[in-house]
Design a protein around this motif. Sequence first.
Motif, PDB file in Angstrom:
ATOM      1  N   SER A  40       2.004 -17.610   7.474  1.00 38.75           N
ATOM      2  CA  SER A  40       1.020 -17.406   8.532  1.00 38.75           C
ATOM      3  C   SER A  40       0.802 -18.673   9.349  1.00 38.75           C
ATOM      4  O   SER A  40       1.023 -19.780   8.866  1.00 38.75           O
ATOM      5  N   HIS A  41       0.310 -18.481  10.566  1.00 40.76           N
ATOM      6  CA  HIS A  41      -0.096 -19.602  11.412  1.00 40.76           C
ATOM      7  C   HIS A  41      -1.373 -20.248  10.891  1.00 40.76           C
ATOM      8  O   HIS A  41      -1.766 -21.307  11.331  1.00 40.76           O
ATOM      9  N   CYS A  42      -2.019 -19.588   9.941  1.00 39.17           N
ATOM     10  CA  CYS A  42      -3.227 -20.088   9.278  1.00 39.17           C
ATOM     11  C   CYS A  42      -4.445 -20.051  10.182  1.00 39.17           C
ATOM     12  O   CYS A  42      -5.256 -20.970  10.195  1.00 39.17           O
ATOM     13  N   GLY A  43      -4.575 -18.960  10.909  1.00 38.67           N
ATOM     14  CA  GLY A  43      -5.838 -18.711  11.603  1.00 38.67           C
ATOM     15  C   GLY A  43      -6.895 -18.376  10.568  1.00 38.67           C
ATOM     16  O   GLY A  43      -6.573 -18.025   9.421  1.00 38.67           O
ATOM     17  N   PHE A  44      -8.144 -18.454  10.932  1.00 38.36           N
ATOM     18  CA  PHE A  44      -9.224 -18.249   9.967  1.00 38.36           C
ATOM     19  C   PHE A  44      -9.161 -16.865   9.324  1.00 38.36           C
ATOM     20  O   PHE A  44      -9.267 -16.728   8.108  1.00 38.36           O
ATOM     21  N   ILE A  62      -0.206 -23.830  14.111  1.00 43.58           N
ATOM     22  CA  ILE A  62       0.285 -23.968  15.476  1.00 43.58           C
ATOM     23  C   ILE A  62      -0.712 -24.776  16.329  1.00 43.58           C
ATOM     24  O   ILE A  62      -0.321 -25.678  17.044  1.00 43.58           O
ATOM     25  N   TYR A  63      -1.987 -24.438  16.234  1.00 43.14           N
ATOM     26  CA  TYR A  63      -3.017 -25.087  17.046  1.00 43.14           C
ATOM     27  C   TYR A  63      -3.912 -25.986  16.189  1.00 43.14           C
ATOM     28  O   TYR A  63      -3.844 -25.957  14.958  1.00 43.14           O
ATOM     29  N   PHE A  64      -4.793 -26.726  16.845  1.00 43.08           N
ATOM     30  CA  PHE A  64      -5.587 -27.780  16.217  1.00 43.08           C
ATOM     31  C   PHE A  64      -6.337 -27.345  14.964  1.00 43.08           C
ATOM     32  O   PHE A  64      -6.173 -27.935  13.908  1.00 43.08           O
ATOM     33  N   GLU A  65      -7.193 -26.352  15.080  1.00 43.79           N
ATOM     34  CA  GLU A  65      -8.035 -25.963  13.944  1.00 43.79           C
ATOM     35  C   GLU A  65      -7.203 -25.402  12.797  1.00 43.79           C
ATOM     36  O   GLU A  65      -7.613 -25.458  11.643  1.00 43.79           O
ATOM     37  N   GLN A  66      -6.042 -24.886  13.092  1.00 44.09           N
ATOM     38  CA  GLN A  66      -5.200 -24.300  12.053  1.00 44.09           C
ATOM     39  C   GLN A  66      -4.661 -25.372  11.102  1.00 44.09           C
ATOM     40  O   GLN A  66      -4.470 -25.105   9.912  1.00 44.09           O
ATOM     41  N   ALA A  67      -4.435 -26.564  11.591  1.00 45.26           N
ATOM     42  CA  ALA A  67      -3.979 -27.655  10.728  1.00 45.26           C
ATOM     43  C   ALA A  67      -5.051 -27.990   9.696  1.00 45.26           C
ATOM     44  O   ALA A  67      -4.746 -28.214   8.518  1.00 45.26           O
ATOM     45  N   LEU A  80       0.797 -23.595   0.311  1.00 47.06           N
ATOM     46  CA  LEU A  80       1.317 -24.862   0.820  1.00 47.06           C
ATOM     47  C   LEU A  80       1.389 -24.800   2.341  1.00 47.06           C
ATOM     48  O   LEU A  80       1.285 -23.734   2.937  1.00 47.06           O
ATOM     49  N   ALA A  81       1.554 -25.954   2.946  1.00 49.92           N
ATOM     50  CA  ALA A  81       1.613 -26.053   4.403  1.00 49.92           C
ATOM     51  C   ALA A  81       2.927 -26.695   4.815  1.00 49.92           C
ATOM     52  O   ALA A  81       3.426 -27.598   4.136  1.00 49.92           O
ATOM     53  N   LEU A  82       3.482 -26.200   5.909  1.00 49.58           N
ATOM     54  CA  LEU A  82       4.697 -26.756   6.478  1.00 49.58           C
ATOM     55  C   LEU A  82       4.408 -27.245   7.888  1.00 49.58           C
ATOM     56  O   LEU A  82       3.614 -26.640   8.611  1.00 49.58           O
ATOM     57  N   ASP A  83       5.052 -28.315   8.265  1.00 50.53           N
ATOM     58  CA  ASP A  83       4.894 -28.876   9.603  1.00 50.53           C
ATOM     59  C   ASP A  83       5.860 -28.166  10.547  1.00 50.53           C
ATOM     60  O   ASP A  83       7.078 -28.193  10.332  1.00 50.53           O
ATOM     61  N   LYS A  84       5.336 -27.546  11.585  1.00 50.36           N
ATOM     62  CA  LYS A  84       6.178 -26.769  12.508  1.00 50.36           C
ATOM     63  C   LYS A  84       7.233 -27.628  13.199  1.00 50.36           C
ATOM     64  O   LYS A  84       8.247 -27.113  13.652  1.00 50.36           O
ATOM     65  N   PHE A  85       7.005 -28.928  13.266  1.00 49.12           N
ATOM     66  CA  PHE A  85       7.963 -29.814  13.931  1.00 49.12           C
ATOM     67  C   PHE A  85       9.110 -30.255  13.020  1.00 49.12           C
ATOM     68  O   PHE A  85      10.060 -30.866  13.478  1.00 49.12           O
TER      69      PHE A  85
END
Length: 93
Positions: A40-44, A62-67, A80-85
Motif C-alpha cells: 500500500s501507499h500507506c494512506g491513513f 508516496i506523499y509526505f504524511e504517508q512516510a 515494513l516500509a520501502l523507499d519508492k526511490f
Amino acid sequence: ILMNFPVEYPPHLLPPNIRIYPWVPIQDVLGHPQTRAFVSHCGFASMMESVYHAVPMVAVPIYFEQADLAQRVVDRGYGLALDKFHLTPALVT
C-alpha cells in the motif's frame, strides 16, 4: 496477487499469478484468510484497514504524511516500509 490499478493490462502480458482490476473490494480482500500481505501507499485508511484485519503491510509511501505513517507501521511491528526511490526487483521478490 491482486492489484488495484485503473489501467487495463492484456492478460498475456502478466504472469499467471497476477490479476489487475480497476477496483478491488479491499475490506473483503484483507478479511480473506489467504491474504498474506498488503502492499500500500500507506494512506491513513489503508493503514487502519490493514491493522484491523491483522494483515502485514508493505508500505511504499508516496506523499509526505504517508512516510510518517509508514514509519509508524514499522515501529509498531505491523509491517515494513520501502523507499519508492530505491525499489528494485530483487528488493521486492
